[in-house]
Design a protein around this motif. Structure first.
Motif, PDB file in Angstrom:
ATOM      1  N   VAL A 165       0.841  -1.192   0.000  1.00 16.68           N
ATOM      2  CA  VAL A 165       0.000   0.000   0.000  1.00 16.68           C
ATOM      3  C   VAL A 165       0.880   1.247   0.000  1.00 16.68           C
ATOM      4  N   ARG A 222     -12.159   6.840  -7.264  1.00 18.06           N
ATOM      5  CA  ARG A 222     -11.703   5.966  -8.335  1.00 18.06           C
ATOM      6  C   ARG A 222     -12.790   4.989  -8.778  1.00 18.06           C
ATOM      7  N   PRO A 247       0.189   7.032  -7.608  1.00 13.55           N
ATOM      8  CA  PRO A 247      -0.938   6.746  -8.510  1.00 13.55           C
ATOM      9  C   PRO A 247      -0.821   5.397  -9.208  1.00 13.55           C
ATOM     10  N   HIS A 249      -3.869  -1.634  -7.466  1.00 16.59           N
ATOM     11  CA  HIS A 249      -4.884  -2.112  -6.529  1.00 16.59           C
ATOM     12  C   HIS A 249      -6.269  -2.081  -7.169  1.00 16.59           C
ATOM     13  N   MET A 250      -6.579  -1.014  -7.874  1.00 17.11           N
ATOM     14  CA  MET A 250      -7.906  -0.891  -8.474  1.00 17.11           C
ATOM     15  C   MET A 250      -8.163  -1.997  -9.495  1.00 17.11           C
ATOM     16  N   GLU A 297     -10.472   8.744  -1.704  1.00 17.97           N
ATOM     17  CA  GLU A 297      -9.795   8.433  -2.966  1.00 17.97           C
ATOM     18  C   GLU A 297     -10.325   7.124  -3.561  1.00 17.97           C
ATOM     19  N   LEU A 298     -10.580   6.147  -2.706  1.00 14.59           N
ATOM     20  CA  LEU A 298     -11.147   4.882  -3.192  1.00 14.59           C
ATOM     21  C   LEU A 298     -12.501   5.119  -3.839  1.00 14.59           C
ATOM     22  N   LEU A 306      -0.399   5.178  -0.472  1.00 14.30           N
ATOM     23  CA  LEU A 306      -1.505   6.075  -0.789  1.00 14.30           C
ATOM     24  C   LEU A 306      -1.064   7.277  -1.614  1.00 14.30           C
ATOM     25  N   TYR A 330      -8.241   6.560   3.425  1.00 14.99           N
ATOM     26  CA  TYR A 330      -8.180   6.463   1.970  1.00 14.99           C
ATOM     27  C   TYR A 330      -9.570   6.344   1.338  1.00 14.99           C
ATOM     28  N   TRP A 339      -1.923   2.789  -6.816  1.00 17.49           N
ATOM     29  CA  TRP A 339      -3.386   2.874  -6.715  1.00 17.49           C
ATOM     30  C   TRP A 339      -4.038   2.128  -7.885  1.00 17.49           C
ATOM     31  N   GLU A 340      -3.555   2.356  -9.079  1.00 17.99           N
ATOM     32  CA  GLU A 340      -4.156   1.705 -10.247  1.00 17.99           C
ATOM     33  C   GLU A 340      -3.980   0.197 -10.203  1.00 17.99           C
TER      34      GLU A 340
END
Length: 359
Positions: free
Chosen positions: A73, A112, A78, A84-85, A108-109, A75, A105, A81-82
């Motif tokens: 993780v 997205r 970017p 994880h998404m 932001e979650l 935060l 978070y 983040w992508e």
């Protein structure tokens, strides 16, 4: 209160606790449909399948799914983040209308996912607990754990031995000893020997047909022993879900295999399969040498006790189970048992660390 179509709750649930369950219940109350996504890293010591099962049991109205997420993780990155998404979207395809979270978070979650953010008890005032706190001190967090997690974490101590060697006396005394410690220990459970109740019922049935019948007139079939083993394990599991961090059992399904050998002159593969399904942490084997034989109407005689003690010992050794042979009078046995159990509890519960997090 705004109502949402499809809500999402996401977390590690490593392990799940009362704060998690409050979050899910809150989301369920505000959504037409709720998905709970359990994300586990391969390095973590609680399997993903267990966490999914625990959450499904606690929240049967939610759609609980699991995913392996081995991405650390960060935060502030970017690209991470992508990554994880991609895991999240693969596990939860389709539109998400609201993301429910107690984490920093969450905004932001939600962004997205193109969803609304619903922040629930961010300061943990309702349930002052976290997964980190549970992993560090399960006993101190015990009140915040659900039945399934308690059953998984409970240290299970089995007292076993030949006929008339004090297994019931010792197991009851140990349970009483820990209950007297109070607090979370006041609910320490004790599990009776189901095989004895089963035997009493068989003798009663024999006497209903013939009032002069005795224990010598009672016989068993091999098929009865898996029934006894399953019932014994079910009683144990129920007690583990309701009690303290330690549970005392007067025999178990592993011991049932020795009793099958005693009565049927051989092993029973199904009983052994059943016994292998449940983890036990410590066995206390009661020696026959210091206990006079007492015939209570359901026993065959003292001549078999040395053989049974040796068979228990040999099978405990063969299968690599942790055990202690206890000897002496009642006080000495209780003292030895408490010392062994205290040592077991002092070892704690070992969770592997989750992946690093840069928040």
């Amino acid at each position: 209160m705004r109502r949402h179509g499809h809500g999402l709750v996401l977390g590690k649930f490593y392990p799940p606790h009362a704060g998690h369950h409050h979050l899910v219940r809150t989301a369920q109350d505000q959504c037409d449909r709720l998905t709970v996504l359990v994300c586990a890293a391969s390095v973590e010591s609680v399997p993903l399948a267990d966490r999914v099962a625990w959450m499904r049991e606690a929240h049967p109205g939610a759609d609980v799914v699991g995913a392996v997420d081995d991405i650390p993780v960060d935060l502030h990155d970017p690209a991470i983040w992508e990554a994880h998404m991609a895991v999240f979207r693969s596990a939860v395809p389709g539109r998400v209308d609201a993301v429910f979270t107690s984490e920093e978070y969450g905004s932001e979650l939600a962004r997205r996912f193109g969803a609304a953010e619903v922040l629930v008890d961010r300061e943990r005032t309702l349930f002052p607990v976290s997964g980190t706190a549970v992993r560090a001190d399960p006993v101190g967090s015990w009140e915040f754990l659900g039945p399934a997690v308690r059953a998984a974490l409970t240290r299970r101590v089995v007292v076993l031995g030949a006929e008339s060697t004090g297994t019931t006396t010792l197991s009851r005394a140990l349970a009483d000893h820990y209950r007297r410690r109070g607090g979370v220990w006041a609910r320490t459970g004790w599990v009776a020997e189901y095989g004895r109740r089963y035997s009493e019922e068989k003798l009663a049935a024999a006497r209903a047909a013939d009032p002069a019948a005795s224990w010598a007139d009672v016989s068993f079939t091999s098929e009865e022993f898996p029934v006894i083993a399953r019932h014994q394990d079910a009683d144990e599991e129920q007690a583990a879900r309701l009690g303290s961090p330690v549970l005392f059992c007067d025999t178990d399904s592993f011991a049932t295999g020795i009793w099958h050998e005693r009565y049927m002159d051989g092993r029973n593969a199904e009983v052994e399969r059943i016994a292998a399904l449940t983890r036990r942490d410590l066995y206390l084997l009661t020696d026959h040498a210091d206990v006079p034989f007492e015939d209570d109407g359901l026993r065959d005689g003292p001549q078999l006790r040395p053989w049974m003690t040796e068979r228990f010992r040999a099978e405990l050794e063969r299968t690599g189970r942790r055990y202690l042979l206890v000897r002496g009078d009642r006080a000495a046995r209780l003292e030895a048992g408490v010392r062994a159990v205290d040592g077991l509890l002092a070892e704690g519960w070992h969770f592997t660390d989750p992946l690093p997090e840069n928040r």
